[in-house]
Design a protein around this motif. Structure first.
Motif, PDB file in Angstrom:
ATOM      1  N   GLN A 178     -12.409   0.546 -12.827  1.00 34.49           N
ATOM      2  CA  GLN A 178     -12.543   1.841 -13.502  1.00 34.49           C
ATOM      3  C   GLN A 178     -14.002   2.184 -13.751  1.00 34.49           C
ATOM      4  N   ARG A 183     -12.447   6.407 -12.170  1.00 36.22           N
ATOM      5  CA  ARG A 183     -11.108   6.960 -11.939  1.00 36.22           C
ATOM      6  C   ARG A 183     -10.107   6.150 -12.767  1.00 36.22           C
ATOM      7  N   ILE A 185      -7.315   7.038 -14.374  1.00 32.59           N
ATOM      8  CA  ILE A 185      -5.878   7.336 -14.255  1.00 32.59           C
ATOM      9  C   ILE A 185      -5.244   6.475 -13.176  1.00 32.59           C
ATOM     10  N   GLU A 186      -5.853   6.464 -11.991  1.00 25.39           N
ATOM     11  CA  GLU A 186      -5.261   5.721 -10.876  1.00 25.39           C
ATOM     12  C   GLU A 186      -5.273   4.216 -11.132  1.00 25.39           C
ATOM     13  N   LEU A 188      -5.649   2.402 -14.065  1.00 26.45           N
ATOM     14  CA  LEU A 188      -4.829   1.939 -15.185  1.00 26.45           C
ATOM     15  C   LEU A 188      -3.342   2.153 -14.933  1.00 26.45           C
ATOM     16  N   THR A 189      -3.008   3.174 -14.145  1.00 29.10           N
ATOM     17  CA  THR A 189      -1.603   3.363 -13.775  1.00 29.10           C
ATOM     18  C   THR A 189      -1.109   2.218 -12.902  1.00 29.10           C
ATOM     19  N   CYS A 190      -1.953   1.781 -11.969  1.00 28.20           N
ATOM     20  CA  CYS A 190      -1.581   0.629 -11.133  1.00 28.20           C
ATOM     21  C   CYS A 190      -1.376  -0.616 -11.982  1.00 28.20           C
ATOM     22  N   GLY A 192      -0.606  -0.714 -15.173  1.00 30.69           N
ATOM     23  CA  GLY A 192       0.582  -0.515 -15.985  1.00 30.69           C
ATOM     24  C   GLY A 192       1.858  -0.733 -15.206  1.00 30.69           C
ATOM     25  N   VAL A 193       1.891  -0.309 -13.948  1.00 31.25           N
ATOM     26  CA  VAL A 193       3.084  -0.502 -13.119  1.00 31.25           C
ATOM     27  C   VAL A 193       3.331  -1.988 -12.880  1.00 31.25           C
TER      28      VAL A 193
END
Length: 234
Positions: A178, A183, A185-186, A188-190, A192-193
């Motif tokens: 990050q 970036r 969003i991309e 931390l979303t990865c 989190g998934v």
């Protein structure tokens, strides 16, 4: 996603040793609490109060940054090799923290064992150890499993705190990416998934274990064929 996934083995290593040592400590605390010794009961109460009442992040900071200020720790051939390593400090902090919660879970499960079943075991002439091994322990484990699985999932998410002491597990790797790409969003979303799928797998595993340990709670199987009445003999 692949860069974060490469840090998954380190996350699982922290998680595994944290809950393994925590389980050992929790077993000892539960025994002290149930032994009837006043000194052991007072110690267990104080331990649970301290580690359950303060944040895990504060405990991690105190172990990693705080204990090194004492000379006897820095000159100890046993303590210093452990407390100077952020990996070991994280495992110690997680084990001490989760042991407080697990000891209360096990204590509540032992108290929830029906008295009638224990009395029935006494009536059969079972010794105290046999009664504990065959009656009390299996029932208590089954009762503690839902709350224990929740604590295991919470410790899975708590491994993300290891990034604050320079360990590059999944969260630490995600934060580095990050900062390099700007970036969030991309990235931390990865992360989190991955955490979500990992916790889902753990939850399903415990649900399967609970299902296997509770055959008496399952609904009876439906009859495949309807029973036909026997024809009258004329």
């Amino acid at each position: 996603m692949w860069s974060v996934l490469k840090a998954l083995p380190l996350t699982l290593e922290i998680w595994f040793f944290g809950i393994a040592f925590g389980l050992l400590i929790a077993t000892g605390l539960t025994w002290l609490r149930a032994s009837g010794y006043k000194l052991g009961e007072y110690f267990t109460r104080a331990y649970v109060f301290i580690f359950r009442g303060s944040p895990l992040l504060v405990q991690l900071y105190l172990i990693y940054f705080g204990l090194s200020q004492f000379d006897f720790v820095r000159h100890s051939p046993i303590l210093w090799p452990i407390l100077r390593d952020p990996m070991y400090c994280t495992i110690v902090a997680m084990a001490l923290n989760t042991a407080a919660y697990e000891s209360e879970i096990f204590r509540g499960a032992l108290r929830a064992v029906p008295v009638g079943q224990i009395e029935a075991a006494k009536a059969f002439g079972m010794s105290a150890f046999t009664r504990f091994r065959l009656v009390t322990l299996p029932i208590a484990l089954r009762l503690a499993l839902p709350a224990y699985s929740t604590e295991i999932i919470l410790m899975t998410k708590a491994t993300a705190l290891a990034s604050v002491v320079t360990i590059m597990e999944m969260m630490g790797t995600a934060q580095k990416i990050q900062h390099d790409t700007f970036r969030p969003i991309e990235v931390l979303t990865c992360a989190g998934v991955i955490y979500l799928l990992l916790n889902l797998s753990i939850a399903r595993l415990f649900a399967w274990v609970e299902y296997r340990l509770s055959p008496h709670l399952r609904p009876p199987p439906e009859q495949s064929q309807q029973i036909r009445p026997v024809p009258e003999v004329l």
